[in-house]
Motif scaffolding. Structure first.
Motif, PDB file in Angstrom:
ATOM      1  N   GLY A   1      35.399  36.863  34.570  1.00 57.91           N
ATOM      2  CA  GLY A   1      34.039  37.350  34.796  1.00 57.91           C
ATOM      3  C   GLY A   1      33.100  37.172  33.609  1.00 57.91           C
ATOM      4  N   ILE A   2      33.575  36.560  32.544  1.00 60.46           N
ATOM      5  CA  ILE A   2      32.718  36.371  31.364  1.00 60.46           C
ATOM      6  C   ILE A   2      31.518  35.493  31.708  1.00 60.46           C
ATOM      7  N   CYS A   3      31.762  34.404  32.426  1.00 58.84           N
ATOM      8  CA  CYS A   3      30.670  33.459  32.696  1.00 58.84           C
ATOM      9  C   CYS A   3      29.541  34.151  33.447  1.00 58.84           C
ATOM     10  N   ALA A   4      29.910  34.939  34.448  1.00 61.69           N
ATOM     11  CA  ALA A   4      28.886  35.621  35.238  1.00 61.69           C
ATOM     12  C   ALA A   4      28.126  36.613  34.375  1.00 61.69           C
ATOM     13  N   ARG A   5      28.849  37.264  33.524  1.00 59.89           N
ATOM     14  CA  ARG A   5      28.261  38.276  32.661  1.00 59.89           C
ATOM     15  C   ARG A   5      27.312  37.645  31.636  1.00 59.89           C
ATOM     16  N   GLU A   6      27.671  36.474  31.127  1.00 59.17           N
ATOM     17  CA  GLU A   6      26.913  35.865  30.038  1.00 59.17           C
ATOM     18  C   GLU A   6      25.787  34.960  30.505  1.00 59.17           C
ATOM     19  N   CYS A   7      25.786  34.578  31.768  1.00 59.70           N
ATOM     20  CA  CYS A   7      24.689  33.736  32.255  1.00 59.70           C
ATOM     21  C   CYS A   7      23.416  34.564  32.255  1.00 59.70           C
ATOM     22  N   TRP A   8      22.464  34.152  31.453  1.00 61.25           N
ATOM     23  CA  TRP A   8      21.277  34.984  31.303  1.00 61.25           C
ATOM     24  C   TRP A   8      20.312  34.883  32.464  1.00 61.25           C
ATOM     25  N   THR A   9      20.466  33.858  33.292  1.00 66.68           N
ATOM     26  CA  THR A   9      19.576  33.784  34.450  1.00 66.68           C
ATOM     27  C   THR A   9      20.259  34.347  35.688  1.00 66.68           C
ATOM     28  N   GLN A  10      21.430  34.889  35.497  1.00 69.10           N
ATOM     29  CA  GLN A  10      22.216  35.454  36.597  1.00 69.10           C
ATOM     30  C   GLN A  10      22.426  34.457  37.730  1.00 69.10           C
ATOM     31  N   ALA A  11      22.775  33.245  37.329  1.00 69.32           N
ATOM     32  CA  ALA A  11      23.026  32.203  38.311  1.00 69.32           C
ATOM     33  C   ALA A  11      24.468  32.238  38.817  1.00 69.32           C
ATOM     34  N   ILE A  12      25.298  33.106  38.181  1.00 69.13           N
ATOM     35  CA  ILE A  12      26.706  33.161  38.585  1.00 69.13           C
ATOM     36  C   ILE A  12      27.011  34.552  39.104  1.00 69.13           C
ATOM     37  N   LYS A  13      27.715  34.624  40.219  1.00 70.01           N
ATOM     38  CA  LYS A  13      28.225  35.940  40.606  1.00 70.01           C
ATOM     39  C   LYS A  13      29.709  35.847  40.916  1.00 70.01           C
ATOM     40  N   MET A  14      30.399  36.945  40.630  1.00 69.69           N
ATOM     41  CA  MET A  14      31.834  36.972  40.859  1.00 69.69           C
ATOM     42  C   MET A  14      32.095  37.431  42.292  1.00 69.69           C
ATOM     43  N   VAL A  15      32.981  36.718  42.969  1.00 69.61           N
ATOM     44  CA  VAL A  15      33.294  37.017  44.366  1.00 69.61           C
ATOM     45  C   VAL A  15      34.787  37.325  44.475  1.00 69.61           C
ATOM     46  N   GLU A  16      35.100  38.413  45.136  1.00 68.65           N
ATOM     47  CA  GLU A  16      36.512  38.804  45.331  1.00 68.65           C
ATOM     48  C   GLU A  16      37.262  37.683  46.052  1.00 68.65           C
ATOM     49  N   GLU A  17      38.502  37.446  45.640  1.00 63.99           N
ATOM     50  CA  GLU A  17      39.349  36.484  46.331  1.00 63.99           C
ATOM     51  C   GLU A  17      39.628  36.986  47.738  1.00 63.99           C
ATOM     52  N   ALA A  18      39.736  36.065  48.657  1.00 64.85           N
ATOM     53  CA  ALA A  18      40.043  36.467  50.029  1.00 64.85           C
ATOM     54  C   ALA A  18      41.437  37.096  50.057  1.00 64.85           C
TER      55      ALA A  18
END
Ligand SMILES: Cc1ncc(C[n+]2csc(CCOP(=O)(O)OP(=O)(O)O)c2C)c(N)n1
Ligand code: SF4
Ligand code: SF4
Ligand code: SF4
Lengths: 391, 293, 310
Positions: free
Chosen positions: B276-293
């Motif tokens: 989840g680091i990438c989602a947290r560090e993207c300053w434009t909030q272009a990434i969101k973490m999605v639960e695995e199915a």
């Protein structure tokens, strides 16, 4: 090719051999009775007689660690230590063999603390026994010189790639000035090819050395190491043969001295063998059928050769210059184990002596043999027998 | 059966508390006057990596075995994702019990296995989230074990839970009881319409096939190792928000976020551990973490 | 925030020397720092690694995540092994026509560096070998399960110095390794942090050019041992720096230089309360830490303002 006879302290003889081997890196920490070896080398480096990196490390642990690093990039590497130094180094000693790094080390055999003793016995070597090194015991300065040269050839041989220790008795061998036949550089160069590590640490061909092994790998890594050590005997024999042809000085894993027609065989290891030989001479002069078997190769343990040398005897008396506290003498127990499968076994009695630098003179050896025979006669071979201790 | 030894294998991931489950099971059994062992699969597994834990339980005399469990009577799978990843029924005895934490239907799960086994299924994750507030199901799954087998009673867990969790023991106990209620028991058959599954078998070298000094020359060969199945969530990119700065890629501990031809970034999910680091560090909030199915 | 504002792809090499598929915990800041260190070192490098997390997560036989030449032998001797490598290469160059330009690098965790390996490190620094020592300081022995080290900060709870009814956990202050390294009069010492990739790479590149020993101490966030969410790894490192808990500075030939100077530090509370290992601390204890942090921070600032020859 063999130069004229010179007078030299044995420690400096070892240094001469290291110089002739044109070693690349020396990493050492001083401890009596090893000091003269490394001081000699430092002086050679300081005077430009030997072109090598001398690393004055801050401990024996770092000495062996530095040796691993140097050997792993493909540099010929030497160190020396003794007693507590060997034990402080011990953690690294097991890694040298596991990584198959052909470091050569002189051990100036020394007793263990603590009642601190700088004097000689084999207890330090015995604690390093199971670490996967080749161990060659020598009896005098000439042998120390010869075996140091042989050690490099054996260690670095592509079929071996294992560290080798040359075990030299502290003071009794290291500190004696005696006569030597040295070798000239040309002869040594012919005898000792350059060291080539097959997969060194190299930026152009990256490698990983020193992975950890899970239970599904570790056992195989140990068997591989054990087999390498056992199989090294072939190269050891071949090296000694070549060395003998070159110098006329012949070495064997187990060397017999006047053993023909003897009922009783004494077994020794290290510098005291010379006294034992004198004792044998005298005993045979007075008609006693006592001969001597000297164990030169301690690891890999020469079971076959030992059995061949001892199986015909009625009595075997083994001198251990080490004490396995609370257990039987280490050399004696291995000899007993080697002889056990024989249908007709000799009586074997183990005697512990010469600890912490205590002498065993030729006269003492005669008494020691008599003590051994007495124990056999009275059926006390299972006892822990000490010779020369005040009781 | 009563006086025979019962062997349990737990499948979880580092950090999920499979070892705690096994420990609590053993403590509960000992509390009942039985003899029991709990032990982990000793290894360097890190948070997220598949791990094992084991139990042996016997009623009438001490447990002396000190080797790994190869033919378990009971298998408990704490992490739902492991079913497709690992042969969890490996060695499970005929007549044994497979207990799975899964939101999938029983019928669907039945298709994954063939053997003569009992199947117990519970959606432990939703119970844990509801009653404990976190997706940590190691205690919740004890409820399924209690329902599906007779190895321990619910009440004997009370004390060990209190010892371990103090003030939080009560909610854990509730989750456990709830799981016991919700667990659905059914059967697995050896034949029928099954989904084909295969698991790689590691080829291990003989001693004389190892290189001198075990030096590895095939450097970087961990690339063949999938760490992607450690994750419980994965990143998704909203390219319309992305300014192609590459911050996400520099901060990925797996080094698995790469720029594509179109300039946008994507994670190689074969390696992504879902931190989840990438989602947290993207300053434009272009990434969101999605639960695995 | 570090000035890493724009366009990483243009600034940083794509090349990785620590391959994916390594087994570090999800969100590990130590392996992140290692990634940057390796990128900055480049291929002409030989690494001697101490036992610890980075060794274990990268080298289960027959696998390796390393793509530069790498050796691991023991826990406390990485610097000594590096001495041997460096000396070996020197001899090979002088005697056997070896021509490669290789930088030797030793690395280890805080335990390997500040505790069990301090002697070997001191020896290697003092002897002046041409090498870089990198300490990845995650503030405990993580590989063996979060036991305290001399780098564990005051007040942190670890498995061998746990907080309890009568203990606040670690009751000693963090050992100052940068000062210890600098006391060996080596040309280059620096601190850095896993949340500052460009700072790490800048300092490693600088160290690579130094002739002689250099020492880089990198605070490396460990979500497992610090008990924080894995997604907070970067944030936690930034907080350490922005609160002044872990200042980033260089000591070049004895001269201090603060790299990120904050006129106003964030309160340490922001940092401490975000981590499980500090959760038990009382207001008074946090105040005590706050005070110490300011004193230490000011010390570095003062040293930084003192220029040689002035
Ligand atoms: C001589 C010795 N003592 C103890 C150990 C066990 N041990 C292995 S790694 C480790 C801790 C490593 O801690 P650190 O250096 O801080 O690195 P980290 O794992 O935190 O990255 C310990 C205690 C060992 N391998 N060797
Ligand atoms: S950090 Fe965000 S904006 Fe930058 S490249 Fe990644 S996704 Fe795009
Ligand atoms: S969640 Fe993002 S940062 Fe974490 S491993 Fe996956 S891609 Fe990398
Ligand atoms: S324990 Fe900490 S340092 Fe070690 S791999 Fe996990 S996150 Fe990284």
């Amino acid at each position: 090719m063999t130069s004229k006879r010179v007078g030299l302290e044995s420690s400096l003889g070892i240094a001469q051999a290291v110089k002739l081997a044109n070693v690349d890196v020396i990493a050492a920490y001083p401890i009596t009775p090893q000091t003269h070896i490394v001081e000699g080398l430092a002086e050679m480096v300081a005077n430009g007689e030997l072109d090598a990196e001398y690393i004055p490390v801050e401990s024996e642990h770092s000495a062996m660690s530095a040796c691993l690093g140097a050997s792993a990039v493909g540099a010929r590497t030497f160190t020396a230590t003794a007693g507590q130094g060997l034990i402080l180094m011990h953690e690294v000693v097991t890694v040298a063999s596991a990584l198959r790094l052909p470091v050569v080390m002189a051990i100036a055999n020394r007793a263990l603390s603590g009642q601190l003793s700088i004097w000689g016995d084999h207890s330090d070597v015995m604690m390093a026994r199971d670490a996967g090194w080749i161990h060659i015991f020598v009896e005098n300065g000439q042998q120390a010189f010869d075996q140091t040269l042989c050690a490099f050839r054996i260690a670095e041989h592509k079929d071996v790639m294992l560290p080798v220790a040359v075990d030299v008795d502290g003071f009794h061998a290291t500190h004696v000035i005696e006569s030597f036949y040295l070798l000239d550089q040309k002869t040594v160069n012919e005898f000792l090819p350059p060291y080539v590590h097959p997969t060194p640490l190299d930026p152009d061909n990256p490698v990983t050395m020193g992975c950890f092994a899970m239970p599904n790998y570790y056992f195989e890594t140990r068997k591989a190491l054990d087999m390498a050590l056992r199989n090294s005997k072939k190269v050891i024999l071949e090296t000694w043969e070549k060395f003998g042809a070159l110098t006329g000085r012949h070495y064997l894993p187990v060397e017999k001295y006047k053993t023909e027609n003897c009922d009783t065989l004494l077994v020794t290891m290290g510098s005291f063998s010379e006294n034992a030989m004198m004792a044998v001479d005298r005993m045979q002069e007075s008609g006693k059928k006592v001969g001597l078997v000297r164990l030169r190769l301690w690891r890999p343990f020469p079971t076959e050769e030992l059995v061949a040398a001892l199986s015909g005897a009625k009595n075997v008396i083994v001198l251990d210059r080490a004490i396995s506290l609370g257990g039987p003498g280490p050399v004696c127990s291995e000899i007993k184990a080697a002889l056990y499968p024989l249908e007709k076994k000799p009586h074997v009695v183990g005697i512990i002596g010469g600890l912490g630098g205590r002498d065993i003179s030729p006269e003492n050896f005669i008494a020691l043999v008599e003590l051994g025979l007495e124990k056999i006669k009275t059926g006390h071979t299972g006892e822990i027998i000490m010779f020369g201790v005040r009781e | 059966m009563k006086n025979d030894i019962i062997e349990i294998r737990w499948h979880g991931r580092g950090g999920q508390g499979a070892v705690t489950s096994a420990e609590l099971t053993a403590l509960a059994a000992i509390h009942e006057g039985k003899y029991a062992q709990a032990f982990p699969s000793f290894g360097p597994e890190r948070r997220g990596a598949p791990v094992l834990a084991f139990n042996r339980i016997r009623t009438d005399r001490a447990v002396r075995e000190r080797s790994g469990i190869i033919k378990p009577d009971i298998v408990v799978v704490i992490d739902p994702g492991l079913v497709s990843l690992i042969n969890v029924t490996d060695g499970l005895k005929p007549g044994g019990t497979l207990i799975v934490n899964s939101a999938r239907s029983v019928e669907d799960l039945q298709q994954d296995f063939s053997g003569d086994w009992k199947l117990a299924v519970v959606d432990a994750a939703s119970i844990a989230k509801k009653l404990l507030g976190v997706n940590i199901v190691n205690t919740t799954m004890l409820g399924a074990l209690i329902k599906a087998t007779e190895v321990i009673d619910c009440d004997s867990l009370r004390e060990p839970l209190e010892e371990r969790f103090g003030a939080r023991a009560k909610s854990n106990f509730e989750a456990c009881k709830q799981a016991a209620e919700n667990t659905v028991i059914s059967e697995i058959t050896p034949s029928g319409d099954k989904r084909p599954r295969s698991f790689a078998v590691e080829k291990l070298p003989k001693w004389n096939e190892l290189p001198v000094g075990c030096v590895v020359t095939d450097v970087g060969n961990t690339k063949a190792f999938c760490t992607g199945n450690w994750k419980s969530q994965h990143p998704e990119w909203l390219d319309s928000k992305c300014i192609k700065c590459g911050i996400c890629s520099i901060f990925c501990p797996e080094g698995c976020i790469k720029q594509q031809k179109d300039g946008f970034f994507r994670a190689d999910l074969f390696y992504c551990k879902g931190c989840g680091i990438c989602a947290r560090e993207c300053w434009t909030q272009a990434i969101k973490m999605v639960e695995e199915a | 925030m570090e000035t890493l504002s724009v366009y990483v792809p243009k600034l940083v090499t794509n090349k990785e020397y620590i391959a994916s598929g390594h087994r570090a915990c999800s969100g590990c800041g130590e392996v992140l720092a290692l990634r940057y260190v390796c990128k900055a070192l480049g291929r002409n490098t030989i690494i001697s690694n101490a036992t610890g997390c980075m060794e274990i997560i990268s080298s289960p036989l027959p696998e390796t995540a390393w793509e530069v030449s790498w050796i691991h032998t023991l826990f406390e001797n990485a610097a000594a092994v590096a001495s041997g490598i460096e000396s070996g290469l020197k001899a090979l160059k002088r005697k056997h026509g070896y021509i490669k330009d290789v930088k030797v690098v030793a690395m280890g965790g805080d335990g390997a560096t500040a505790d069990i390996g301090l002697q070997a490190l001191s020896g290697a620094l003092e002897r002046g070998h041409d090498f870089i020592y990198v300490c990845f300081d995650n503030e405990a022995y993580m590989n063996t399960g979060i036991q305290r080290s001399s780098e564990t900060p005051f007040g942190a709870s670890t498995t061998t110095a746990p907080s309890g009814k009568v203990s606040m956990g670690q009751h000693t202050w963090k050992k100052n390794m940068a000062a210890i390294a600098a006391a060996h009069n080596i040309p280059y010492v620096a601190t850095s942090c896993s949340s500052y990739p460009f700072d790490i790479m800048y300092k490693i590149e600088k160290a690579r050019k130094v002739k002689g020993p250099s020492y880089i101490h990198i605070l490396s966030v460990c979500p497992t041992g610090w008990r924080c969410p894995s997604s907070d790894t970067i944030k936690m490192g930034r907080l350490a720096v922005e609160t002044g808990v872990f200042p980033l500075y260089e000591i070049e030939n004895g001269e201090y230089k603060m790299n990120f100077d904050y006129p106003k530090l964030r309160p340490v509370e922001d940092y401490l309360t975000a981590q499980g290992r500090f959760r038990h601390l009382t207001k008074e204890q946090i105040a005590e830490i706050q005070q110490k942090v300011i004193v230490e921070y000011e010390k570095i600032k003062m040293l930084s303002s003192r220029k040689k020859g002035k």
